[in-house]
Motif scaffolding. Structure first.
Motif, PDB file in Angstrom:
ATOM      1  N   LYS A  81      -6.377   4.888  -2.463  1.00  0.00           N
ATOM      2  CA  LYS A  81      -6.813   3.729  -1.674  1.00  0.00           C
ATOM      3  C   LYS A  81      -8.064   3.129  -2.305  1.00  0.00           C
ATOM      4  O   LYS A  81      -9.149   3.716  -2.272  1.00  0.00           O
ATOM      5  N   SER A 135       2.890   5.363  11.528  1.00  0.00           N
ATOM      6  CA  SER A 135       1.535   4.819  11.350  1.00  0.00           C
ATOM      7  C   SER A 135       1.230   4.853   9.859  1.00  0.00           C
ATOM      8  O   SER A 135       0.532   5.727   9.363  1.00  0.00           O
ATOM      9  N   LEU A 187      -2.448  -9.214   9.537  1.00  0.00           N
ATOM     10  CA  LEU A 187      -2.653  -7.843  10.012  1.00  0.00           C
ATOM     11  C   LEU A 187      -3.673  -7.833  11.147  1.00  0.00           C
ATOM     12  O   LEU A 187      -4.520  -8.720  11.236  1.00  0.00           O
ATOM     13  N   SER A 205       2.550  -3.889   4.783  1.00  0.00           N
ATOM     14  CA  SER A 205       1.312  -4.672   4.807  1.00  0.00           C
ATOM     15  C   SER A 205       0.756  -4.817   3.400  1.00  0.00           C
ATOM     16  O   SER A 205       0.920  -3.947   2.548  1.00  0.00           O
ATOM     17  N   SER A 242      -0.495   3.142   7.736  1.00  0.00           N
ATOM     18  CA  SER A 242      -1.789   2.939   7.073  1.00  0.00           C
ATOM     19  C   SER A 242      -2.640   4.202   7.155  1.00  0.00           C
ATOM     20  O   SER A 242      -3.707   4.281   6.560  1.00  0.00           O
ATOM     21  N   ARG A 243      -2.179   5.200   7.903  1.00  0.00           N
ATOM     22  CA  ARG A 243      -2.941   6.441   8.026  1.00  0.00           C
ATOM     23  C   ARG A 243      -2.199   7.650   7.453  1.00  0.00           C
ATOM     24  O   ARG A 243      -2.763   8.416   6.677  1.00  0.00           O
ATOM     25  N   ASP A 274      -8.555  -4.531  12.358  1.00  0.00           N
ATOM     26  CA  ASP A 274      -9.076  -3.337  11.686  1.00  0.00           C
ATOM     27  C   ASP A 274      -8.286  -2.960  10.440  1.00  0.00           C
ATOM     28  O   ASP A 274      -8.672  -2.067   9.695  1.00  0.00           O
ATOM     29  N   GLU A 275      -7.166  -3.631  10.177  1.00  0.00           N
ATOM     30  CA  GLU A 275      -6.412  -3.322   8.963  1.00  0.00           C
ATOM     31  C   GLU A 275      -6.526  -4.418   7.913  1.00  0.00           C
ATOM     32  O   GLU A 275      -6.006  -4.287   6.805  1.00  0.00           O
ATOM     33  N   GLU A 327      -7.906  -6.523   4.955  1.00  0.00           N
ATOM     34  CA  GLU A 327      -8.736  -6.164   3.812  1.00  0.00           C
ATOM     35  C   GLU A 327      -9.825  -7.219   3.603  1.00  0.00           C
ATOM     36  O   GLU A 327     -10.791  -6.997   2.895  1.00  0.00           O
ATOM     37  N   SER A 342      -3.816  -8.737   3.429  1.00  0.00           N
ATOM     38  CA  SER A 342      -4.083  -8.857   4.863  1.00  0.00           C
ATOM     39  C   SER A 342      -2.913  -9.370   5.692  1.00  0.00           C
ATOM     40  O   SER A 342      -3.103  -9.826   6.819  1.00  0.00           O
ATOM     41  N   GLU A 380       0.837  -1.203   0.000  1.00  0.00           N
ATOM     42  CA  GLU A 380       0.000   0.000   0.000  1.00  0.00           C
ATOM     43  C   GLU A 380       0.871   1.253   0.000  1.00  0.00           C
ATOM     44  O   GLU A 380       2.085   1.171   0.248  1.00  0.00           O
TER      45      GLU A 380
END
Ligand code: 13P
Ligand code: 13P
Ligand code: MG
Ligand code: MG
Ligand code: MG
Length: 385
Positions: free
Chosen positions: A224, A194, A344, A265, A196-197, A347-348, A350, A271, A133
């Motif tokens: 995304k 962080s 993962l 990730s 993924s954010r 909450d992360e 997919e 995932s 990602e």
């Protein structure tokens, strides 16, 4: 006159699962760009990593140009027709909208563009990753432009000594911030860890850079797919452009950021955590557990709107050690099967069947007499002395 580099990529079908592109599809995309890009582009190059086709376009129309975006979109549509004909898996996978509406952003394909004052020699590298990602670029971009242990030029090249300006996006809340290095290094690291954010979108030189003041020198795709589609439709495999040399990281300083196969990730079903393996183009196919996540690097020079190259930068035994470490990490992690931190956190992920499983088991859960966990813990900076 300013020059624009537009790099637009999409997965429009793979052979046989999510492993690789199919050559006739790549050729169709290339043929379309060649025919319809006439008079719009000054040059272009088509490549791939894993199942993602990558179009690099050179032109003078600036970023967010609707004709450039439509050209790429239509080329992907043309390629998808070929992918469908032979039954490639996930034909048209990343084309999430039915028709083009002025800007390819938010339609599925990944976009990285920058408008530049091209230098008399304009060397740059395009990094392309599969099975991961956009946040996967945080670690190496930070290392290239802000870590003197990776990039000694930050210490010994007077043109780099003042550092760079980072544009960081919060892709959950949809906001961005500009922060300088080295002054705000720790603030930046606090965020981009962080991944993924908070994602690094661009890097700029500072205003007092002697050779190239206030210029965009790196840009990364931040699109995304799941935010657009509302569900998992494949991973947002990112790409990034990095300008190099004369007051910027040297070619080797840029590549060095990938010498340690750090964890990203993505991987199987989007995932899992896995090591990012730097590979030459001959190894740009994803196999083991749909991976491991890979990065390829194509080096170009640009002059008068024309590209020369590319050089396949990771096709070098000097990266064998990184590849060996990556494979060792794969062996180590894979033995954990569906357990975190290989898998993962909930909450992360997919992909998950857990809500359905929990729903089915709802009536079997029994009460325990305990203090229920607070949803969100207070931020603590407590000392224990
Ligand atoms: P050259 O003297 O070969 O151009 O090398 C300069 C440099 O920056 C190497 O990193
Ligand atoms: P891609 O995004 O590369 O298609 O990967 C999808 C996937 O689920 C791989 O296991
Ligand atoms: Mg795919
Ligand atoms: Mg892919
Ligand atoms: Mg993908």
């Amino acid at each position: 006159m300013k020059t624009t580099i537009s790099h637009i990529k999409a997965d429009i079908g793979s052979l046989p699962g999510h492993s690789s592109v199919y050559e006739p599809v790549v050729q169709e995309v290339g043929k379309f760009i060649k025919e319809h890009g006439n008079g719009i582009l000054t040059d272009h190059f088509i490549s791939h990593v894993g199942d993602d086709i990558q179009i690099t376009m050179i032109h003078n129309r600036g970023v967010d140009n609707s004709e450039i975006h439509e050209l790429a979109w239509d080329a992907f549509i043309a390629g998808t027709a070929v992918a469908k004909k032979v039954g490639l898996y996930g034909a048209g996978q990343d084309l999430l909208k039915d028709s083009f509406s002025g800007n390819i952003k938010g339609m599925g394909p990944g976009v990285a563009e920058m408008e530049i004052n091209a230098r008399k020699s304009e060397p740059f590298i395009i990094y392309m990753m599969d099975k991961t990602e956009p946040g996967a670029f945080n670690f190496p971009i930070f290392k290239m432009f802000a870590d003197p242990y990776n990039t000694p030029g930050l210490v010994i090249d007077p043109n780099m000594h003042d550092g760079f300006k980072f544009e960081i996006w919060d892709i959950i809340e949809g906001k961005k911030i500009y922060l300088d290095t080295p002054d705000h290094m720790y603030d930046i690291m606090g965020m981009i860890g962080s991944k993924s954010r908070y994602v690094i979108k661009r890097v700029f030189t500072k205003k007092n850079h002697e050779k190239l003041p206030d210029e965009n020198v790196s840009v990364i795709t931040t699109d995304k797919l799941s935010f657009i589609a509302g569900e998992y439709v494949g991973k947002d495999d990112p790409a990034g452009i990095v300008r190099i040399q004369s007051g910027l990281p040297a070619s080797g300083e840029s590549l060095e950021a990938f010498s340690h196969p750090y964890l990203v990730s993505g991987w199987m079903r989007g995932s899992f955590n896995g090591p990012l393996m730097p590979v030459g183009m001959k190894n740009a196919n994803m196999t083991r557990f749909d991976g491991p996540p890979r990065v390829v690097a194509l080096g170009f020079v640009l002059k008068d709107g024309k590209l020369t190259g590319p050089m396949d930068m990771f096709d070098d035994p000097a990266f064998d050690g990184a590849r060996k470490t990556a494979v060792d990490v794969v062996d180590y992690l894979r033995r954990m099967g569906p357990f975190e931190p290989h898998r993962l956190p909930e909450d992360e992920m997919e992909y998950t069947s857990l809500p359905k499983v929990l729903e089915r088991l709802k009536s079997q859960f029994q009460h325990i007499d305990m203090e229920p966990a607070k949803k969100k813990l207070k931020v603590s900076t407590k000392d224990f002395d």
